[in-house]
Design a protein around this motif. Structure first.
Motif, PDB file in Angstrom:
ATOM      1  N   THR A 124      -0.393   8.657  -5.691  1.00  0.00           N
ATOM      2  CA  THR A 124      -0.672  10.012  -5.185  1.00  0.00           C
ATOM      3  C   THR A 124       0.520  10.950  -5.438  1.00  0.00           C
ATOM      4  N   SER A 178       0.836  -1.215   0.000  1.00  0.00           N
ATOM      5  CA  SER A 178       0.000   0.000   0.000  1.00  0.00           C
ATOM      6  C   SER A 178       0.863   1.254   0.000  1.00  0.00           C
ATOM      7  N   ASP A 179       1.966   1.223   0.767  1.00  0.00           N
ATOM      8  CA  ASP A 179       2.868   2.381   0.792  1.00  0.00           C
ATOM      9  C   ASP A 179       3.399   2.668  -0.605  1.00  0.00           C
ATOM     10  N   ASP A 233       0.644   3.961  -2.840  1.00  0.00           N
ATOM     11  CA  ASP A 233       0.332   5.363  -2.514  1.00  0.00           C
ATOM     12  C   ASP A 233       1.423   6.308  -3.012  1.00  0.00           C
ATOM     13  N   ALA A 234       2.678   5.852  -2.907  1.00  0.00           N
ATOM     14  CA  ALA A 234       3.780   6.708  -3.338  1.00  0.00           C
ATOM     15  C   ALA A 234       3.659   7.017  -4.832  1.00  0.00           C
ATOM     16  N   ARG A 244       2.701  13.709  -7.186  1.00  0.00           N
ATOM     17  CA  ARG A 244       2.140  14.929  -7.786  1.00  0.00           C
ATOM     18  C   ARG A 244       2.190  14.906  -9.317  1.00  0.00           C
TER      19      ARG A 244
END
Lengths: 700, 91
Positions: A294, A286-287, A290-291, A296
């Motif tokens: 999400t 999950s980390d 997410d990195a 930018r």
């Protein structure tokens, strides 16, 4: 509340957001449920029937997700209103099923502690125990049952595990009489709270349980302002004001003391009953997801790529079932023609009813694919990440990422999108989101876009992988999004000025999608869509056929007869206003008839062209649009530029009376819906005019 | 990071574990934060920290925050290696 806890009546499902409430609801009710609204508000009311162990049926209510019984948003207020019997038309639940996420007990037990404090007959569905097992979380269920005084049933709603046990436990739901309120307040807070409870019971005729809850809300409230008058006696309110002073002088933070004290007890129960067998690695999957998702730059790139993929597949996958449906309606029309003798009745049924309704129903597969994709993105946990990514963009216009979820939902339909704004705490931000939500291209626009794109945009590939039709479709969606953001910026900078809002949003864990939920949602939307087609669209098609057939002209071509009809006369009357946009009178009729709802535009064209081309036998609506020419100049009525202009108009115009009605109800008056209708109409007219002028200039 | 030095959650780098010291915002925002798990003394793990927003893990749940919110949460660094109980709970 019925203390006898019989379950022949109503059962409510309550829980934190993302704890699996709706999955449990769907698993218990299957397709035996309906979606409506609570009276006076547009929060979705989902209720169904569940069969109990003794074979009888009970009503099951799926309440909105909430973190506590202290409402922060209109959505959460529904939960406490239903539980305390303040919601007209909704029975007070006899039993409450509190769904608790087994992987997130610390926080989920907080809401449960409030319910048991209030002596509601509760059964706990300890959900997602398979994930808890995977994470190495050992839960001592008897210890939890002893602490809270209610039954805990281990469930995995996604797999249907534990449902029989849960249903069997409902008749015995207990009210936690024995182990109530084990959390402790500082002495001064406890004393003031107790006094206020007694006063609320005595002066305001509340039950002891309700008074216990209300006293906490009153003591923690920022101030006792005018909004409280009428709800409580003057003596009570005066006492509350004194309490605020006493607690402040006693060095107690009255805003946080109740939450903190309760959490302290919840943590102690949690530490006693939950053991972690192993520590998860810090850099979990999950980390890593997410990195990237999400990030930018990558996050945004992936979002837009997913959207492109979605629209491309909507076009390619849906084309086969669409052709089948179209062929089915053609067959139906032929069959009906052979049964009914030639004349007005045959024309009404084949050209009016089948032509009009069929033109819209053909687009059902595309709408279903849209919902399939949106449901898939939501189920996997990606949708919340998309909103998180968009917070940066939203903050530039003065809103936050939470506003993006209603906007994304509006891709499906503006009405649930506007309903979703109820999770936004700040009233100004909520209003701005409501005002711009209908600019997002909803599924009702899809038939309009799909018809015009398939008719006029060449099927070429761009950049090697994406088709030009899909690219034009994406452009329409982006135009709506851009217009929504610019409008929000203008509103937040002028009439609805306010500070940058705080953004806090739960991101659900990544999961494999529960396809059953998505399919149930798709089924609900199909029923709604077909119901619409069988009522509103059918009605409009019949009226339009009548208006496009009468007054009758005995001689002349079909096109001349149509021009002579009521529709033709009305169209000619409004044509001068539409000529600057490049539209002829038939498009004008389509626009006016679709003020009720956008997809009527397609059925209107279906009916009009069916009548006009009655001499030419059966050809598809797309072919009729492509071959239609102005009888005077001989120029084509529809060109690529006209198609784009019509689409731009439909992206920006408020062609949906249901949305107007919902906005009126949500904003408690006609001021904002009138403003919204006016600004969107002006915007649509202006942008279409500019598109037509620029397009004409480029072509020339 | 020296222990005892308070900073806001927004200033916390990704991967670090911190303890909430206090919340400073409107009472409604503070209460919402507490109900989601951002209570005084709660342990938070910072998953990502971008330039204007971040993802944290609290009570085994991931929460996205913008800097307006994260700047209202004052935290103390926590040496996760010396406090395995809390470390387990937040990871």
């Amino acid at each position: 509340m019925n203390p006898a806890a019989t379950v022949t009546g109503t059962i409510a499902i309550i829980g934190n957001p993302n704890c699996g409430k709706t999955t449990l609801f769907n698993a218990l009710t299957g397709l035996r449920h309906k979606v409506g609204n609570y009276p006076g508000v547009t929060v979705e009311k989902k209720e169904g029937r569940v069969t109990l162990a003794d074979g009888s049926d009970a009503l099951l209510l799926d309440l909105p997700g909430t973190y506590s019984l202290s409402p922060n948003s209109p959505d959460e207020k529904i939960v406490s209103d239903v539980l305390f019997g303040r919601m007209p038309g909704t029975a007070v639940p006899d039993v409450v099923i509190c769904v608790v996420d087994a992987t997130n007990l610390e926080r989920n037990l907080y809401l449960l502690s409030q319910l048991t404090d209030l002596k509601f007959p509760v059964v706990v569905a300890l959900n997602m125990t398979d994930l808890a097992e995977e994470h190495g979380i050992d839960i001592d269920i008897p210890a939890l049952e002893q602490a809270f005084g209610v039954r805990f049933i281990s469930t995995v709603a996604r797999k249907g595990t534990g449902l029989t046990e849960l249903i069997a436990a409902l008749p015995g739901a207990s009210t936690n009489e024995g182990s109530i309120r084990r959390w402790y307040l500082p002495e001064l807070a406890r004393k003031e709270h107790q006094e206020l409870v007694e006063m609320l019971v005595r002066n305001d005729r509340l039950t002891e349980a309700a008074a216990y809850h209300e006293a906490q809300l009153l003591l923690a409230a920022p101030a006792v302002d005018d909004s409280y008058h009428g709800r409580y006696s003057p003596e009570t309110l005066s006492h509350v004001r004194q309490d605020h002073t006493v607690l402040h002088e006693g060095g107690i933070n009255r805003h946080s003391v109740f939450v903190e004290s309760r959490f302290k007890w919840v943590y102690s129960v949690y530490n006693m009953a939950v053991k972690h067998r192993r520590t998860r690695t810090v850099h979990s999957i999950s980390d890593r997801l997410d990195a990237v998702l999400t990030h930018r730059v990558w996050g945004l790139a992936i979002f837009f790529l997913l959207m492109a993929l979605m629209f491309q597949t909507i076009f390619t996958w849906a084309s086969y079932p669409m052709e089948l449906i179209g062929a089915g309606f053609d067959l139906l029309a032929e069959g009906v023609s052979s049964l009914i003798p030639p004349g007005d009745l045959q024309q009404l049924v084949t050209k009016g009813v089948i032509g009009g309704v069929g033109a819209v129903v053909t687009f059902l597969p595309q709408i279903l694919f849209l919902f399939l994709f949106l449901g898939f993105l939501e189920d996997t946990g990606y949708m919340a990440r998309a909103a998180f990514n968009m917070d940066r963009m939203m903050s530039t216009v003065g809103l936050h990422g939470k506003s993006f979820i209603p906007l994304l939902s509006s891709f499906a339909c503006a009405i649930p999108g506007i309903m979703a704004t109820r999770t936004i705490e700040n009233p100004r931000d909520r209003l701005v989101t409501i005002l711009v939500a209908p600019l997002m291209s909803c599924s009702a626009r899809l038939p309009v876009f799909a018809l015009l794109i398939a008719s006029f945009v060449p099927d070429r590939h761009v950049l090697g992988f994406i088709g030009l039709p899909a690219l034009v479709l994406i452009s329409m969606y982006l135009l709506g999004l851009g217009a929504a953001l610019v409008t929000a910026k203008l509103l937040k900078g002028t009439v609805l000025k306010g500070p940058a809002p705080a953004f806090i949003m739960e991101l659900p864990p990544y999961r494999l999608p529960a396809l059953k939920n998505t399919f149930i949602h798709m089924w609900e939307r199909s029923v709604l869509f077909l119901k619409n087609a069988g009522t509103i669209i059918l009605g409009v098609s019949v009226i339009l056929w009548f208006l496009a057939t009468y007054p009758k002209m005995e001689e002349g071509t079909a096109a001349e007869r149509l021009a002579h009809s009521y529709v033709g006369q009305a169209g000619k009357f409004i044509e001068p206003a539409l000529t600057p946009l490049g539209f002829d009178w038939k498009i004008g009729i389509g626009i006016i008839s679709s003020v009720l709802q956008r997809e009527v535009f397609v059925s209107t064209l279906g009916t009009i062209y069916n009548i006009e081309d009655a001499d030419e036998g059966s050809t598809s609506l797309m072919e009729r649009l492509r071959s239609d020419v102005d009888p005077v100049t001989g120029a084509p009525t529809f060109t690529l530029l006209t198609a784009i202009c019509v689409m731009v108009y439909y992206v920006l115009a408020m062609q949906c009376l249901s949305t107007v009605a919902v906005v009126r109800r949500e904003t408690n008056g006609w001021k904002w819906p009138a403003f919204q209708f006016a600004y969107m109409t002006v915007l649509a007219y202006g942008a279409t005019f500019l598109t037509y002028r620029i397009g004409t200039w480029i072509i020339s | 990071m020296p222990k005892g030095r308070m900073k806001t959650l927004a200033q916390t780098p990704a991967g670090s574990v911190v303890t909430i010291s206090r919340l400073e915002s409107h009472p409604d925002t503070c209460n919402r934060l507490r109900e989601i798990g951002f209570c005084e003394n709660a342990t938070i793990r910072c998953v990502t920290n971008g330039s204007s927003q971040m993802i944290c893990e609290v009570c085994n749940t991931r929460v996205g925050l913008n800097y307006t919110t994260a700047n209202a949460i004052f935290v103390l660094p926590q040496d996760a290696g010396k406090d395995p109980e809390n470390r387990e709970r937040t990871e």
